[in-house]
Scaffold this motif. Sequence first.
Motif, PDB file in Angstrom:
ATOM      1  N   ALA A  65      71.473   3.680 -28.483  1.00 46.34           N
ATOM      2  CA  ALA A  65      70.751   3.117 -27.362  1.00 46.34           C
ATOM      3  C   ALA A  65      69.514   2.725 -27.905  1.00 46.34           C
ATOM      4  N   ASP A  66      68.653   3.467 -29.039  1.00 43.79           N
ATOM      5  CA  ASP A  66      68.125   3.289 -30.147  1.00 43.79           C
ATOM      6  C   ASP A  66      68.422   1.917 -31.301  1.00 43.79           C
ATOM      7  N   GLY A  67      68.195   0.642 -31.205  1.00 43.16           N
ATOM      8  CA  GLY A  67      69.051  -0.247 -31.616  1.00 43.16           C
ATOM      9  C   GLY A  67      67.547  -0.185 -33.001  1.00 43.16           C
ATOM     10  N   ARG A  68      66.574   0.536 -33.612  1.00 48.17           N
ATOM     11  CA  ARG A  68      65.333   0.015 -33.977  1.00 48.17           C
ATOM     12  C   ARG A  68      65.374   1.335 -34.730  1.00 48.17           C
ATOM     13  N   LEU A  69      66.221   2.907 -34.659  1.00 47.77           N
ATOM     14  CA  LEU A  69      65.629   4.063 -34.302  1.00 47.77           C
ATOM     15  C   LEU A  69      65.395   4.040 -36.279  1.00 47.77           C
ATOM     16  N   VAL A  70      66.489   2.761 -37.540  1.00 50.97           N
ATOM     17  CA  VAL A  70      66.823   3.586 -38.748  1.00 50.97           C
ATOM     18  C   VAL A  70      65.877   2.388 -38.893  1.00 50.97           C
ATOM     19  N   THR A  71      65.645   1.232 -38.891  1.00 47.43           N
ATOM     20  CA  THR A  71      64.250   1.153 -38.819  1.00 47.43           C
ATOM     21  C   THR A  71      62.525   1.152 -39.075  1.00 47.43           C
ATOM     22  N   LYS A  72      62.671   1.960 -37.892  1.00 48.10           N
ATOM     23  CA  LYS A  72      61.228   2.594 -37.507  1.00 48.10           C
ATOM     24  C   LYS A  72      61.152   3.548 -38.607  1.00 48.10           C
ATOM     25  N   ILE A  73      62.341   4.626 -38.884  1.00 50.89           N
ATOM     26  CA  ILE A  73      61.501   5.181 -39.649  1.00 50.89           C
ATOM     27  C   ILE A  73      61.357   5.025 -41.567  1.00 50.89           C
ATOM     28  N   LEU A  74      62.262   3.187 -41.651  1.00 50.81           N
ATOM     29  CA  LEU A  74      61.257   3.543 -42.526  1.00 50.81           C
ATOM     30  C   LEU A  74      59.677   3.035 -42.796  1.00 50.81           C
ATOM     31  N   ILE A  75      59.740   2.247 -41.798  1.00 56.87           N
ATOM     32  CA  ILE A  75      58.501   1.954 -41.949  1.00 56.87           C
ATOM     33  C   ILE A  75      57.458   3.240 -41.595  1.00 56.87           C
ATOM     34  N   ALA A  76      57.912   4.556 -40.819  1.00 55.42           N
ATOM     35  CA  ALA A  76      56.816   5.536 -41.424  1.00 55.42           C
ATOM     36  C   ALA A  76      57.259   6.093 -42.154  1.00 55.42           C
ATOM     37  N   VAL A  77      58.227   5.457 -43.026  1.00 57.35           N
ATOM     38  CA  VAL A  77      57.700   6.152 -44.478  1.00 57.35           C
ATOM     39  C   VAL A  77      57.235   5.637 -45.640  1.00 57.35           C
ATOM     40  N   ASN A  78      57.257   3.832 -45.651  1.00 63.04           N
ATOM     41  CA  ASN A  78      56.234   3.135 -45.903  1.00 63.04           C
ATOM     42  C   ASN A  78      55.325   3.255 -45.000  1.00 63.04           C
ATOM     43  N   LEU A  79      54.956   3.647 -44.126  1.00 63.71           N
ATOM     44  CA  LEU A  79      52.913   3.580 -44.050  1.00 63.71           C
ATOM     45  C   LEU A  79      52.836   5.116 -44.761  1.00 63.71           C
ATOM     46  N   ALA A  80      53.782   6.082 -44.883  1.00 69.54           N
ATOM     47  CA  ALA A  80      53.235   8.206 -44.653  1.00 69.54           C
ATOM     48  C   ALA A  80      52.899   7.426 -46.883  1.00 69.54           C
ATOM     49  N   LEU A  81      53.634   6.866 -47.568  1.00 71.51           N
ATOM     50  CA  LEU A  81      53.318   6.359 -49.029  1.00 71.51           C
ATOM     51  C   LEU A  81      52.204   5.744 -48.681  1.00 71.51           C
ATOM     52  N   PHE A  82      52.274   4.421 -47.935  1.00 73.56           N
ATOM     53  CA  PHE A  82      50.753   3.766 -48.358  1.00 73.56           C
ATOM     54  C   PHE A  82      49.615   3.911 -48.410  1.00 73.56           C
ATOM     55  N   LEU A  83      49.234   5.426 -46.899  1.00 76.92           N
ATOM     56  CA  LEU A  83      48.757   6.256 -46.340  1.00 76.92           C
ATOM     57  C   LEU A  83      47.954   7.153 -47.820  1.00 76.92           C
TER      58      LEU A  83
END
Length: 281
Positions: A65-83
């Motif tokens: 249903a959510d065609g971007r779920l893994v993409t969102k998770i990857l972006i969240a990981v990148n954001l967490a490490l960036f912060l």
Amino acid sequence: MHCYRHPDVETGIRCTRCEKPICPDCMVSASVGFQCPDCVRGGSGTGHAPDANQPRTLAGGRVAADGRLVTKILIAVNLALFLAVQVAGDRFTDELVMIGFAYNPVLGEVVGVADGEWYRLLTSAFLHQDVAHFVFNMLGLWIIGGIVEPELGRIRYAALCLLSGLSGSALVYLLDAPNQASLGASGIVYGLIGSWVVLARRRRYDMRPVLLFVAISLVLTFARPGVSWEAHIGGLVAGAVLTYALVHAPRARRALVQYGACGLLLLIDLGMVLGRTVALT
């Protein structure tokens, strides 16, 4: 004829129940011939495929249903490490950045993949220091990932991203100076670009805008100073090759071919890393 679910794909096969044209990706094996997903799902046929009621992606994965779920998770990981980098500073970056073999005066010790820190091959692919670098890569991940993930399915898409990032880091390790540090999700993003090219060709889309985008991306790769072209090329080639195997695998041996392609790419990366490590040590 063109498949009723994929109008851009030509086919010579019709559903034995409703006679709608269906392509190989939509065929469900029946006692006689093939049936379309609609007939199987509606109970009007006798299809024998497990999970036949579940729609499938071009590569055989489940449609989510959510065609971007893994993409969102990857972006969240990148954001967490960036912060984390912004808060902790260079010491945190020094522990995770991609580096082959060097003496780190801050840590007071020898560091790098050749010293056994293999985790750097992956952690560096999620690490950013510069705001512009982070934003550019996340935009690429969001836009192109949004095209690729629905076509492959979550598991295959996640494997593609991880292996593209790993392949980019492996080529950096093989060709770059051992004390040259690099970081960023560019290997993953370029892996998605390579995947997009294969998917567009498979769907018989107009390739001119896709190839123009790839050409501009490569020009920027080699024209801008300080860019790790090895990570870009490694990711691009890995993404294209792996996606070709995922979407062109014969239906009868799909799992075997897809798992085999992932394993072979992983072995190639491992061979590059081991060869470079022996040379450095």
